[in-house]
Write an enzyme that holds these catalytic residues in place. Sequence first.
Site, PDB file in Angstrom:
ATOM      1  N   HIS A   1       0.842  -1.203   0.000  1.00  0.00           N
ATOM      2  CA  HIS A   1       0.000   0.000   0.000  1.00  0.00           C
ATOM      3  C   HIS A   1       0.870   1.243   0.000  1.00  0.00           C
ATOM      4  CE1 HIS A   1       0.568   0.902   4.368  1.00  0.00           C
ATOM      5  NE2 HIS A   1       0.647  -0.410   4.489  1.00  0.00           N
TER       6      HIS A   1
ATOM      7  N   ASP B   1      -0.697   4.244   0.881  1.00  0.00           N
ATOM      8  CA  ASP B   1      -1.294   5.203   1.817  1.00  0.00           C
ATOM      9  C   ASP B   1      -0.578   5.130   3.162  1.00  0.00           C
ATOM     10  OD1 ASP B   1      -2.514   2.592   1.961  1.00  0.00           O
ATOM     11  OD2 ASP B   1      -4.000   3.409   3.349  1.00  0.00           O
TER      12      ASP B   1
ATOM     13  N   ASP C   1       6.310   2.041   6.834  1.00  0.00           N
ATOM     14  CA  ASP C   1       4.985   1.421   6.601  1.00  0.00           C
ATOM     15  C   ASP C   1       4.271   2.172   5.490  1.00  0.00           C
ATOM     16  OD1 ASP C   1       2.661  -0.044   6.800  1.00  0.00           O
ATOM     17  OD2 ASP C   1       2.035   0.804   8.716  1.00  0.00           O
TER      18      ASP C   1
ATOM     19  N   GLU D   1      -5.288   0.824   2.670  1.00  0.00           N
ATOM     20  CA  GLU D   1      -4.964  -0.275   3.575  1.00  0.00           C
ATOM     21  C   GLU D   1      -5.134   0.168   5.015  1.00  0.00           C
ATOM     22  OE1 GLU D   1      -2.680  -3.112   6.055  1.00  0.00           O
ATOM     23  OE2 GLU D   1      -2.412  -0.970   5.907  1.00  0.00           O
ATOM     24  N   GLU D   2      -4.754   1.413   5.300  1.00  0.00           N
ATOM     25  CA  GLU D   2      -4.781   1.889   6.684  1.00  0.00           C
ATOM     26  C   GLU D   2      -6.185   2.341   7.107  1.00  0.00           C
ATOM     27  OE1 GLU D   2      -2.282   1.420   8.487  1.00  0.00           O
ATOM     28  OE2 GLU D   2      -0.405   1.760   7.425  1.00  0.00           O
TER      29      GLU D   2
ATOM     30  N   GLU E   1       4.771  -5.553   4.179  1.00  0.00           N
ATOM     31  CA  GLU E   1       4.564  -4.940   5.499  1.00  0.00           C
ATOM     32  C   GLU E   1       5.845  -5.034   6.327  1.00  0.00           C
ATOM     33  OE1 GLU E   1       2.212  -3.187   6.683  1.00  0.00           O
ATOM     34  OE2 GLU E   1       0.694  -3.504   5.139  1.00  0.00           O
TER      35      GLU E   1
ATOM     36  N   HIS F   1       3.587   4.210  12.470  1.00  0.00           N
ATOM     37  CA  HIS F   1       2.436   4.935  13.029  1.00  0.00           C
ATOM     38  C   HIS F   1       2.845   5.900  14.143  1.00  0.00           C
ATOM     39  CE1 HIS F   1      -0.901   2.040  11.391  1.00  0.00           C
ATOM     40  NE2 HIS F   1       0.204   1.943  10.674  1.00  0.00           N
TER      41      HIS F   1
HETATM   42 ZN   LIG Z   1       1.284  -1.152   6.345  1.00  0.00          ZN
END
Ligand SMILES: [Zn+2]
Length: 379
Positions: free
Chosen positions: A70, A72, A103, A135-136, A164, A350
């Site tokens: 991903h 995003d 990520d 995805e998030e 990932e 994150h």
């Molecule tokens: Zn991810």
Amino acid sequence: MTEILFDTLQLAKQLIAHRSITPNDAGCLSLIASRLSAAGFHCERMDRGVVGNLWARYGSAGPLVCLAGHVDVVPPGPVDEWRSDPFTPTERDGELYGRGAADMKGSVAAMVTAAERVVRAGGGGSIAILLTSDEEGDAVDGTAALVSILRARGVTIDACIVGEPTSTERFGDTIKNGRRGSLNGRLRVRGQQCHIAYPERGRNPIHDAAPAVAALVVTEWDRGNEYFQPTSFQISNIHAGTGASNIIPGTLDVAFNFRFSPESTAPVLQARVREVLDRHNLQYDVEWTLIGEPFLTRRGPLVDALIASVESVAGVRPALSTSGGTSDGRFLATLAREVVEFGPLNDSIHKIDEHVRIGDLEPLSVIYERALRSLFDFL
Ligand SMILES: [Zn+2]
């Protein structure tokens, strides 16, 4: 600086500079599609509303190996707490800083440059790159949608690597070869509201529910298996009462979640919960939401190819793990024979000051490249 590192680092930086907060790809996918088209890939956008999706394929011969991920990112949070702007890729102390660095824009860059090199060198097999910008978030219009379009076309993927960030202590130490399923339940136990001084005039749902809740908490749902820990049941919210101290409430609400191994299924867990509630003579309703089915890729061509690649490049023998939350692997597992996840260290994802080790980008790209090559040989 080697050419592999230069290429991968440059692309990672370009991607970080695009503010692709879920569900917007913010131009990341056009950038990747133009690179892959130049390398000979057939690129198709399969956008859904604001969500960007890219399916890029090189070759038509089997086997088909897919690199997925991903573009995003989660929001940066308070920008003034970052040491450098989250969308201005910044090198500092051997790390590349920026939202999405780990990520998973670093992995996406490594996948693209790996695929370019494999294509340039020629050889058997086909490569696909599958990317989404959802995805998030809800993950409804992203990989799940792509997978259903591809399934309708009759596409089958022989092996899929999701980028990932799976490394935990040291780069290369962990491969995820499965994920637990996730099932949410919302239980409402019905009683009858009344004055607390006259309990015989009502029915207390807290008293009714307490032994049932206790029974659910101590239930052994399964024992897991060699790849999975036992299924876990956790209560996330429990509520009853009006706030007044002289009222027996009319209802009690319990929200709970199962993280379940493939030794259990959602229908079986639901039936077993109802059996406990019925045994305690509760009046109740339960609403269920299946967040994701579990998946497992046992030892076989894909796991072995990736372990060998990681070991030869990173000098670490990776452990297999199925821990953590759900990922898009759960959708890919319905289309691909085998799915695993591998990527860089996940300690900063994150968080404020997210980063990826610059020295890990080249090994990451080489690991994807070697895994592709050996899968073409072995599948
Ligand atoms: Zn991810």
